[in-house]
Enzyme design. Structure first.
Site, PDB file in Angstrom:
ATOM      1  N   SER A   1       0.782  -1.226   0.000  1.00  9.81           N
ATOM      2  CA  SER A   1       0.000   0.000   0.000  1.00  9.81           C
ATOM      3  C   SER A   1       0.819   1.283   0.000  1.00  9.81           C
ATOM      4  CB  SER A   1      -0.969   0.000   1.187  1.00  9.81           C
ATOM      5  OG  SER A   1      -2.010  -0.934   0.964  1.00  9.81           O
TER       6      SER A   1
ATOM      7  N   TYR B   1     -10.804   2.410   5.512  1.00 10.63           N
ATOM      8  CA  TYR B   1      -9.781   2.058   4.534  1.00 10.63           C
ATOM      9  C   TYR B   1     -10.356   1.121   3.480  1.00 10.63           C
ATOM     10  CZ  TYR B   1      -4.948   1.076   3.113  1.00 10.63           C
ATOM     11  OH  TYR B   1      -3.764   0.970   2.437  1.00 10.63           O
ATOM     12  N   SER B   2     -10.218   1.489   2.209  1.00 14.85           N
ATOM     13  CA  SER B   2     -10.717   0.658   1.118  1.00 14.85           C
ATOM     14  C   SER B   2      -9.788   0.763  -0.082  1.00 14.85           C
ATOM     15  CB  SER B   2     -12.135   1.088   0.715  1.00 14.85           C
ATOM     16  OG  SER B   2     -12.559   0.386  -0.448  1.00 14.85           O
ATOM     17  N   ASN B   3      -9.305  -0.357  -0.547  1.00 15.85           N
ATOM     18  CA  ASN B   3      -8.446  -0.377  -1.722  1.00 15.85           C
ATOM     19  C   ASN B   3      -9.162   0.084  -2.983  1.00 15.85           C
ATOM     20  OD1 ASN B   3      -6.052  -1.500  -0.452  1.00 15.85           O
ATOM     21  ND2 ASN B   3      -7.229  -3.366  -0.227  1.00 15.85           N
TER      22      ASN B   3
ATOM     23  N   GLY C   1       2.981  -0.683   3.951  1.00 16.44           N
ATOM     24  CA  GLY C   1       2.389  -1.588   2.985  1.00 16.44           C
ATOM     25  C   GLY C   1       2.500  -3.037   3.394  1.00 16.44           C
TER      26      GLY C   1
END
Length: 396
Positions: free
Chosen positions: A113, A206-208, A351
């Site tokens: 990330s 949090y969202s990709n 990440g």
């Protein structure tokens, strides 16, 4: 492995629920099994500027040794830069459990990330060029694409994507077991089959999916692949020599690197998962880099070498993110601030990707550090120990 993939692009913070699935048969056949008993003792320090023999043991090296010795990590590696620009690199453990080979100094790893910060920088550069606007709606750039239960691209802004306040569900929670190539729009479609987590701008989660959308917008606005824009606008601009966005179908890591490992359960064997198709991460987590390159990137960002002052200030405008990133943490536009035990803040992201977990950041006075371990962390003590190693490096 899909369960591990879900963790892989979870935020690199804490308090995240994890759901594990067994590796697919095909993947399991291709992955060599390593038992916990094959873990080697920590390797000796590998520093670019060794301390005099009379000096006390280096605290950073001790923290890496502890990650391997007490935390069961196959390897740990770190790059630390002080206020004067002097860099030291460290290693512990072994790069390959099968051969016992040494960990390469400043080896390449999958940075997960941390990719989000690169994407956010490109978006903000486009904002500075007046080719995009932070408060423009997603539909301005991708008309009609984002629709679902409680989801409407006419109500979600670019700023909300970058700051994780859109309410979009996280696609990586819903991927199947396939180990294969995923197109970005396929990832988005997976998310849109599920309802929104909340109305845009009313909360933080949090969202990709937010960064997959941001990447698609970059491509629409520039007419160029996201990887090319990151390479042209960031990597080449500040001279990152060991950082890249893997091409479709590239499952390898190009330069010397420690192997990454996956463990199905706390007492299960370690499996080599170094070579894996990273496309399911795309703009949310596909990149590869080194600790020193990450230090250079975050240092250049804070120094104003990548963004004009107005856009950097917006990037550093934060909202609380303690539930995910820990006490005192706040989330800006693809940038996380975290209080240091020695005072002040570090700015970075962190990440997590199958086989690798990276933490680090930079400070306004020129310090920078990144630490990586070669298996994903799924327990709170492990995360605390990795964060302690980063704090030790930044506060030394």
């Amino acid at each position: 492995m899909r369960g591990q993939k879900r963790q892989g692009l979870r935020s690199p913070g804490r308090r995240q629920g994890t759901r594990r699935r067994v590796l697919t048969t095909a993947a399991a056949m291709a992955i060599a099994v390593m038992t916990p008993g094959t873990l080697a003792p920590p390797a000796s320090a590998s520093a670019s500027a060794p301390a005099p023999a009379s000096a006390r043991p280096d605290a950073v090296q001790q923290s890496l040794d502890a990650l391997v010795r007490d935390g069961g990590m196959p390897a740990a590696l770190a790059s630390v830069e002080d206020r004067n620009g002097h860099t030291r690199t460290y290693t512990a453990g072994v790069a390959d459990l099968a051969t016992g080979s040494k960990v390469p100094r400043d080896g390449q790893v999958r940075i997960g990330s941390n990719t989000k910060t690169f994407v956010a920088v490109v978006v903000l550069q486009l904002v500075a060029e007046r080719r995009m606007a932070l408060d423009a709606k997603v539909d301005t750039y991708l008309p009609g694409l984002v629709r679902g239960k409680g989801i409407d691209g006419r109500r979600i802004t670019v700023r909300q994507l970058l700051q994780q306040t859109s309410g979009l569900p996280n696609y990586s929670n819903y991927l199947g077991d396939d180990v294969r190539y995923y197109a970005p729009r396929e990832l988005l479609a997976t998310a849109l089959r599920h309802p929104a987590d909340f109305a845009p701008g009313t909360s933080w989660k949090y969202s990709n999916t937010n960064y997959v959308l941001a990447g698609l917008i970059v491509q629409k606005v520039t007419g160029r692949p996201l990887a090319e824009e990151i390479d042209r606008r960031v990597i080449k601009r500040i001279g990152l020599r060991h950082t890249y966005f893997p091409a479709p179908g590239d499952v390898t890591i190009r330069e010397p690197h420690p192997h990454g490992y996956y463990r199905e359960s706390a007492d299960g064997p370690l499996r080599d998962i170094t070579e894996i198709d990273p496309s399911w991460g795309w703009a949310a987590g596909q990149m590869i880099s080194t600790g020193s390159d990450l230090n250079r990137f975050f240092g250049a960002l804070l120094a104003g070498r990548l963004l004009p002052p107005a856009q950097l200030a917006r990037m550093r405008s934060t909202v609380p993110a303690e539930e995910t990133f820990g006490p005192g943490a706040r989330y800006g536009l693809g940038l996380v601030s975290r209080p240091l035990p020695c005072g002040g803040l570090s700015w970075g992201h962190g990440g997590s990707f199958p086989g690798y977990e990276t933490r680090g950041g930079a400070t306004d006075d020129g310090r920078a550090a990144n630490v990586t371990v070669t298996t994903q962390l799924t327990d709170e003590p492990g995360r605390r120990n990795l964060e302690h190693a980063v704090d030790t490096a930044l506060c030394r």
